[in-house]
Each structure stands twice: as structure tokens, then as C-alpha cells.
Design a protein around this motif. Structure first.
Motif, PDB file in Angstrom:
ATOM      1  N   ALA A 130     -12.960  39.185 -33.829  1.00  0.00           N
ATOM      2  CA  ALA A 130     -11.977  38.644 -32.891  1.00  0.00           C
ATOM      3  C   ALA A 130     -12.626  37.798 -31.803  1.00  0.00           C
ATOM      4  CB  ALA A 130     -11.184  39.788 -32.248  1.00  0.00           C
ATOM      5  N   LEU A 131     -13.927  37.993 -31.550  1.00  0.00           N
ATOM      6  CA  LEU A 131     -14.634  37.248 -30.500  1.00  0.00           C
ATOM      7  C   LEU A 131     -15.678  36.283 -31.073  1.00  0.00           C
ATOM      8  CD1 LEU A 131     -15.043  40.139 -27.909  1.00  0.00           C
ATOM      9  CD2 LEU A 131     -13.382  38.261 -27.877  1.00  0.00           C
ATOM     10  N   GLN A 132     -15.566  35.986 -32.372  1.00  0.00           N
ATOM     11  CA  GLN A 132     -16.452  35.013 -33.020  1.00  0.00           C
ATOM     12  C   GLN A 132     -15.622  33.889 -33.619  1.00  0.00           C
ATOM     13  OE1 GLN A 132     -19.862  36.625 -35.320  1.00  0.00           O
ATOM     14  NE2 GLN A 132     -18.824  38.584 -35.030  1.00  0.00           N
ATOM     15  N   ILE A 133     -14.735  33.337 -32.838  1.00  0.00           N
ATOM     16  CA  ILE A 133     -13.743  32.388 -33.336  1.00  0.00           C
ATOM     17  C   ILE A 133     -14.326  31.012 -33.614  1.00  0.00           C
ATOM     18  CG2 ILE A 133     -11.601  31.180 -32.768  1.00  0.00           C
ATOM     19  CD1 ILE A 133     -10.871  33.719 -31.123  1.00  0.00           C
ATOM     20  N   ASP A 134     -15.109  30.479 -32.700  1.00  0.00           N
ATOM     21  CA  ASP A 134     -15.547  29.091 -32.808  1.00  0.00           C
ATOM     22  C   ASP A 134     -16.711  28.864 -33.762  1.00  0.00           C
ATOM     23  OD1 ASP A 134     -13.596  28.234 -31.073  1.00  0.00           O
ATOM     24  OD2 ASP A 134     -14.871  28.305 -29.312  1.00  0.00           O
ATOM     25  N   ASP A 135     -17.405  29.926 -34.147  1.00  0.00           N
ATOM     26  CA  ASP A 135     -18.582  29.771 -34.996  1.00  0.00           C
ATOM     27  C   ASP A 135     -18.925  31.126 -35.589  1.00  0.00           C
ATOM     28  OD1 ASP A 135     -20.753  28.566 -36.225  1.00  0.00           O
ATOM     29  OD2 ASP A 135     -22.020  28.653 -34.452  1.00  0.00           O
ATOM     30  N   GLU A 136     -19.633  31.132 -36.683  1.00  0.00           N
ATOM     31  CA  GLU A 136     -20.093  32.388 -37.279  1.00  0.00           C
ATOM     32  C   GLU A 136     -21.288  32.878 -36.480  1.00  0.00           C
ATOM     33  OE1 GLU A 136     -20.509  35.654 -38.905  1.00  0.00           O
ATOM     34  OE2 GLU A 136     -19.001  34.447 -39.905  1.00  0.00           O
ATOM     35  N   GLY A 137     -21.130  33.971 -35.793  1.00  0.00           N
ATOM     36  CA  GLY A 137     -22.194  34.491 -34.941  1.00  0.00           C
ATOM     37  C   GLY A 137     -22.991  35.604 -35.584  1.00  0.00           C
ATOM     38  N   TYR A 138     -22.675  35.918 -36.836  1.00  0.00           N
ATOM     39  CA  TYR A 138     -23.374  36.977 -37.567  1.00  0.00           C
ATOM     40  C   TYR A 138     -23.395  38.291 -36.792  1.00  0.00           C
ATOM     41  CZ  TYR A 138     -24.689  32.903 -40.205  1.00  0.00           C
ATOM     42  OH  TYR A 138     -24.645  31.741 -40.920  1.00  0.00           O
ATOM     43  N   GLY A 139     -22.388  38.495 -35.958  1.00  0.00           N
ATOM     44  CA  GLY A 139     -22.285  39.750 -35.220  1.00  0.00           C
ATOM     45  C   GLY A 139     -23.122  39.814 -33.960  1.00  0.00           C
ATOM     46  N   ASP A 140     -23.912  38.782 -33.684  1.00  0.00           N
ATOM     47  CA  ASP A 140     -24.782  38.786 -32.513  1.00  0.00           C
ATOM     48  C   ASP A 140     -24.227  38.003 -31.332  1.00  0.00           C
ATOM     49  OD1 ASP A 140     -26.723  40.292 -33.805  1.00  0.00           O
ATOM     50  OD2 ASP A 140     -27.853  38.543 -34.459  1.00  0.00           O
ATOM     51  N   TYR A 141     -23.297  37.080 -31.579  1.00  0.00           N
ATOM     52  CA  TYR A 141     -22.823  36.166 -30.541  1.00  0.00           C
ATOM     53  C   TYR A 141     -21.309  36.241 -30.355  1.00  0.00           C
ATOM     54  CZ  TYR A 141     -27.300  33.736 -30.520  1.00  0.00           C
ATOM     55  OH  TYR A 141     -28.624  33.422 -30.390  1.00  0.00           O
ATOM     56  N   VAL A 142     -20.878  36.080 -29.120  1.00  0.00           N
ATOM     57  CA  VAL A 142     -19.490  35.814 -28.807  1.00  0.00           C
ATOM     58  C   VAL A 142     -19.350  34.297 -28.800  1.00  0.00           C
ATOM     59  CG1 VAL A 142     -17.734  35.914 -27.003  1.00  0.00           C
ATOM     60  CG2 VAL A 142     -19.169  37.905 -27.438  1.00  0.00           C
ATOM     61  N   HIS A 143     -18.426  33.781 -29.592  1.00  0.00           N
ATOM     62  CA  HIS A 143     -18.149  32.340 -29.665  1.00  0.00           C
ATOM     63  C   HIS A 143     -16.661  32.147 -29.455  1.00  0.00           C
ATOM     64  CE1 HIS A 143     -21.964  30.690 -31.051  1.00  0.00           C
ATOM     65  NE2 HIS A 143     -22.070  31.691 -31.880  1.00  0.00           N
ATOM     66  N   ILE A 144     -16.267  31.864 -28.230  1.00  0.00           N
ATOM     67  CA  ILE A 144     -14.856  31.617 -27.945  1.00  0.00           C
ATOM     68  C   ILE A 144     -14.715  30.478 -26.939  1.00  0.00           C
ATOM     69  CG2 ILE A 144     -14.023  33.952 -28.454  1.00  0.00           C
ATOM     70  CD1 ILE A 144     -14.044  34.507 -25.426  1.00  0.00           C
ATOM     71  N   THR A 145     -13.546  29.871 -26.948  1.00  0.00           N
ATOM     72  CA  THR A 145     -13.185  28.887 -25.936  1.00  0.00           C
ATOM     73  C   THR A 145     -11.982  29.426 -25.184  1.00  0.00           C
ATOM     74  OG1 THR A 145     -14.000  27.036 -27.259  1.00  0.00           O
ATOM     75  CG2 THR A 145     -12.413  26.519 -25.514  1.00  0.00           C
ATOM     76  N   ILE A 146     -12.119  29.542 -23.868  1.00  0.00           N
ATOM     77  CA  ILE A 146     -11.003  29.954 -23.023  1.00  0.00           C
ATOM     78  C   ILE A 146     -10.454  28.689 -22.374  1.00  0.00           C
ATOM     79  CG2 ILE A 146     -10.220  31.401 -21.119  1.00  0.00           C
ATOM     80  CD1 ILE A 146     -12.660  33.217 -21.665  1.00  0.00           C
TER      81      ILE A 146
END
Length: 149
Positions: free
Chosen positions: A110-126
Motif C-alpha cells: 500500500a506504501l510502494q505505489i510509485d515504484d517497486e521498492g522490494y519491501g525496503d522503500y516507501v514510494h508515494i506521492t502526496i
């Protein structure tokens, strides 16, 4: 929408994400890179100690709408936050009481929307109105159901 997101006291209404921020300079606020030593990102506070993160961003997100509570109107954030397995994710009811807590796990989809973070990164745009771009409440539902077993 299923009744999972009903307003009953025991039903999930918010996702609270406490995100240790290892590299705040990898995120942008209103088009400008954030500051490594003094992050300007809203909802970020200095952490007490910590092995590698000096700041924590805490987002409380309305699960159904994807709106971040207490977001600064007009601010646009592109968050690329390395969290690895240090984040704490809580599912809250309408009164803000915890229904469940997930600690020491990888970043949920749910918090890896903008890119595949492989579970390590949060990728979101607010966005400027506080809504997370491309938000999917079903991904939070999957997280909640996965933890309910």
C-alpha cells in the motif's frame, strides 16, 4: 467496498505508518530535495536515538480515501524513503484505537505505489490536497487480512 471499512468501533478506518527516515534527502517537497540534517517534510520529527534513522515521518491515512490526516494544504511530496524493516504499521479504528500493529516487517504494498521498492522503500506521492496519488484501499485490506490469520 466491503464492510471491512465500516465505521463500527472495531473496524479499520486508518493506517498509521511510523517511518524511520534514513535518507530524507531522497524525497522532494514542492519540487525541492529535502535536507539530510534538517528535513522539511511535514509530519517528520527528530527520533530519540535509533540505530540509523535520525527522523521519523508519521502518516495517519484514511484507508478508504487515501487522505493523509493533518497534511499541510498545498504541499506536494514525492516520498522515496528507505525504511527496510524498521517501520511500524498500525491499523486504527474510527476513534484512533489500535486494532493491530505490524512491527519489524517490510514496507507494505500500500506504501510502494510509485515504484517497486522490494519491501525496503516507501514510494508515494502526496498531493497538495493531502491525498496519496493512486491510493488503493484494497492493498490495506490485504495487509489487514494477512495479519488477521
Amino acid at each position: 467496498m466491503s464492510d471491512l471499512f465500516a465505521s463500527d468501533k472495531g473496524q479499520p478506518v486508518f493506517l498509521k505508518a511510523a517511518l524511520p527516515t534514513r535518507f530524507p534527502q531522497d524525497s522532494r517537497l514542492n519540487g525541492e530535495w529535502d535536507d539530510e540534517h534538517n528535513p522539511k517534510m511535514p509530519l517528520t520529527t527528530k527520533s530519540a536515538g535509533g540505530a540509523w534513522a535520525n527522523h521519523t515521518m508519521t502518516l495517519v491515512i484514511d484507508i478508504e480515501s487515501g487522505k493523509v490526516q493533518d497534511w499541510n494544504e498545498g504541499d506536494v511530496a514525492e516520498i522515496n524513503n528507505k525504511v527496510v524493516d524498521m517501520g511500524v504499521y498500525s491499523i486504527l479504528n474510527k476513534d484512533g484505537d489500535e486494532i493491530t500493529v505490524i512491527e519489524g516487517d517490510y514496507v507494505p504494498d500500500a506504501l510502494q505505489i510509485d515504484d517497486e521498492g522490494y519491501g525496503d522503500y516507501v514510494h508515494i506521492t502526496i498531493q497538495g490536497d493531502g491525498h496519496i496519488k493512486k491510493w488503493s484501499p484494497l492493498k490495506v485490506q490485504e495487509l489487514y487480512q494477512h495479519r488477521a490469520y
